[in-house]
Enzyme design. Structure first.
Site, PDB file in Angstrom:
ATOM      1  N   HIS A 165       0.875  -1.205  -0.023  1.00 37.20           N
ATOM      2  CA  HIS A 165       0.029  -0.059  -0.024  1.00 37.20           C
ATOM      3  C   HIS A 165       0.856   1.266  -0.028  1.00 37.20           C
ATOM      4  CE1 HIS A 165      -3.494  -2.685   1.072  1.00 37.20           C
ATOM      5  NE2 HIS A 165      -2.465  -3.134   1.781  1.00 37.20           N
ATOM      6  N   SER A 286      14.205  21.372 -16.713  1.00 35.74           N
ATOM      7  CA  SER A 286      12.982  22.101 -16.878  1.00 35.74           C
ATOM      8  C   SER A 286      13.374  23.417 -17.611  1.00 35.74           C
ATOM      9  CB  SER A 286      12.274  22.293 -15.458  1.00 35.74           C
ATOM     10  OG  SER A 286      11.664  23.531 -15.548  1.00 35.74           O
ATOM     11  N   LYS A 292      15.679  21.834 -11.710  1.00 32.55           N
ATOM     12  CA  LYS A 292      15.115  20.573 -11.807  1.00 32.55           C
ATOM     13  C   LYS A 292      16.152  19.326 -12.467  1.00 32.55           C
ATOM     14  CE  LYS A 292      11.533  19.265 -10.982  1.00 32.55           C
ATOM     15  NZ  LYS A 292      10.084  19.414 -11.428  1.00 32.55           N
ATOM     16  N   GLU A 299       9.533   7.988 -16.972  1.00 28.59           N
ATOM     17  CA  GLU A 299       7.954   8.464 -17.114  1.00 28.59           C
ATOM     18  C   GLU A 299       7.464   7.973 -18.409  1.00 28.59           C
ATOM     19  OE1 GLU A 299       7.371  12.538 -15.080  1.00 28.59           O
ATOM     20  OE2 GLU A 299       9.518  12.567 -15.211  1.00 28.59           O
TER      21      GLU A 299
END
Ligand code: ARG
Length: 468
Positions: A165, A286, A292, A299
């Site tokens: 979980h 970024s 970043k 992803e």
């Protein structure tokens, strides 16, 4: 849309029947050359086997069979060298190759299609292509597994929290986590090899759906193309695409696996976890936030699992309710399958680079073992070893956890022995040792567990399975 008729030079194999011609736009709509051009060499391979068999069976003269064979070989070499370009105005790869052959050989070229239809031709080409490509993909999968197993071996001893979980659950090792990933990939490998096994029957000679009255030798073409046998039933041969579904399914499962691994990596690369640093070459920045460093590759792999699932659903829907035997709908099978194949191959390659260059941080992993009462199950098992029924032990430890939380303690080891004994007299001083994350992991040396020696055994089992 330019013009009203198909492009010049495009050999239309069925134009004799129809007085009117489709507009250029309509012709392009039903064409498949942009998708099936990648079957060019397999189409030639199939045609050579067919021509050879026609000659052997006396259906065409032996010298014609020899001329066809030589010219097809030449066309293959020209295509490979790039001196012959595939005409994007052709209807499909079959018409293109036959068109070139006929323009060069005249009537000899026109003899090739005896006893054959594009219906059996296309499915033969596709199976040949897969028999060649899927083993390559299996090698790429093996290499990926090897990379994950190498990391698992390096970190066989490295303690980390295991999650359920997404909450800290029990101490494990990074090696154990990575062997879990590898186990899924090894089963994927099995799915691909199973699918290859089942598709190993040659459709050539099935014709449009009912074979041919000519004395074809289907066993001969099957053998010369490297299939184990001809398909048993000519209608099944041209109508079914379960082998496409099976592969698309295996590809979707592989992508689903990769997407989950990548989700773990994205989490681990976050400031919140800090379990991993992805190399800069496998990160992006970024355009607005100068600080970043984003795990874009992970992803994207995670996202592309959606494509593979979409392709599988597309194929299942395509086949559902389709009347036997061949329908033009089946032309749409290749785009979806090729996309899944390309996606998996690209993602495996990206995943390999990303994972092999990543650095794991064992200290933050160990730090994460404190504070979540990951030792609670082991405390309960300690009491079970002393004879307490598990359910009672579970309750006892649950109370202890509540005591700790109420007192602001982060681990049961912060309790004194008296405090522990007030919950159960079975606790002795050896409990503190038993509650250390290392001891929790070492104790789990049963089959499949996270103890380093057991993880090393699992690595050995998987390594033997990927030895090709
Ligand atoms: N391009 C077609 C396909 O991919 C080849 C078979 C066409 N057969 C036909 N009867 N139109 O399925």
């Amino acid at each position: 849309m330019a013009g009203n008729t198909p492009p010049e030079g495009a050999a239309i194999l069925w134009s004799g029947r129809l007085e009117e011609k489709p507009t250029a736009g309509a012709f392009a709509f039903q064409s498949s050359i942009s998708v099936d051009e990648r079957l060019a060499l397999e189409d030639i391979q199939g045609s050579r086997a067919h021509a050879h068999m026609l000659g052997k069976q006396g259906i065409i003269p032996a010298h014609t069979a020899a001329a066809l064979d030589a010219e097809l070989d030449r066309i293959a070499r020209e295509l490979e060298a790039g001196t012959l370009k595939i005409d994007q105005g052709a209807e499909d790869i079959h018409s293109f190759i036959e068109g070139v052959l006929t323009s060069r050989l005249g009537d000899a070229g026109r003899m090739l299609h005896a006893g054959r239809s594009r219906n059996d031709q296309v499915v033969t080409d596709l199976k040949l292509y897969l028999k060649h490509l899927v083993p390559k993909l299996c090698d790429e999968l093996r290499e990926t597994i090897r990379i994950v197993l190498d990391q698992a071996e390096t970190y066989a001893e490295a303690l980390m929290p295991g999650y359920t979980h997404l909450q800290r659950a029990q101490p494990i090792t990074l090696g154990h986590h990575l062997v879990a990933w590898s186990s899924g990939l090894v089963r994927d490998l099995g799915r691909f090899t199973d699918a290859l096994d089942r598709l190993d029957e040659c459709p050539l000679g099935a014709g449009a759906l009912a074979g041919s009255g000519l004395p074809l030798d289907r066993a001969d073409t099957a053998r010369s193309l490297g299939f184990s046998a001809p398909t048993l039933n000519t209608m099944d041969a041209v109508a079914d695409r379960d082998f496409v579904l099976e592969l698309a399914g295996a590809l979707a499962i592989t992508m689903t696996h990769l997407s989950r691994f990548c989700e773990d990596l994205v989490l681990w690369a976050s400031e919140e976890f800090k379990f991993i640093t992805l190399s800069e070459a496998w990160s992006t920045g970024s355009s607005i936030m100068p600080q970043k460093k984003n795990p874009d590759f992970a992803e994207l792999i995670r996202a592309k699992a959606g494509r593979a699932t979409g392709n599988l659903v597309c194929l299942l829907t395509l086949l559902k309710g389709l009347p036997y035997a061949y329908d033009k709908d089946l032309q749409e099978d290749k785009e979806a399958l090729f996309d899944s194949l390309d996606t998996v191959r690209a993602c495996l390659s990206m995943f390999q680079g990303m994972l092999s260059s990543a650095r794991f941080h064992t200290e933050p992993m160990e730090r994460a073992l404190v504070g979540g009462f990951l030792e609670a199950t082991d405390a309960a098992e300690y009491l079970v070893r002393k004879g307490l029924p598990f359910r009672t032990a579970h309750e006892t430890v649950a109370w202890l956890v509540r005591d700790c939380i109420a007192q602001g303690q982060r681990s049961m080891s912060e309790r004194t022995l008296e405090e522990l004994k007030s919950r159960s007299p079975l606790f002795e001083s050896d409990i503190y040792q038993a509650l250390s994350p290392r001891a929790c992991v070492e104790a789990r040396k049963g089959a499949g567990g996270p103890a380093p020696e057991e993880v090393r055994r699992q690595i050995g089992v998987l390594r033997s399975k990927i030895r090709s």
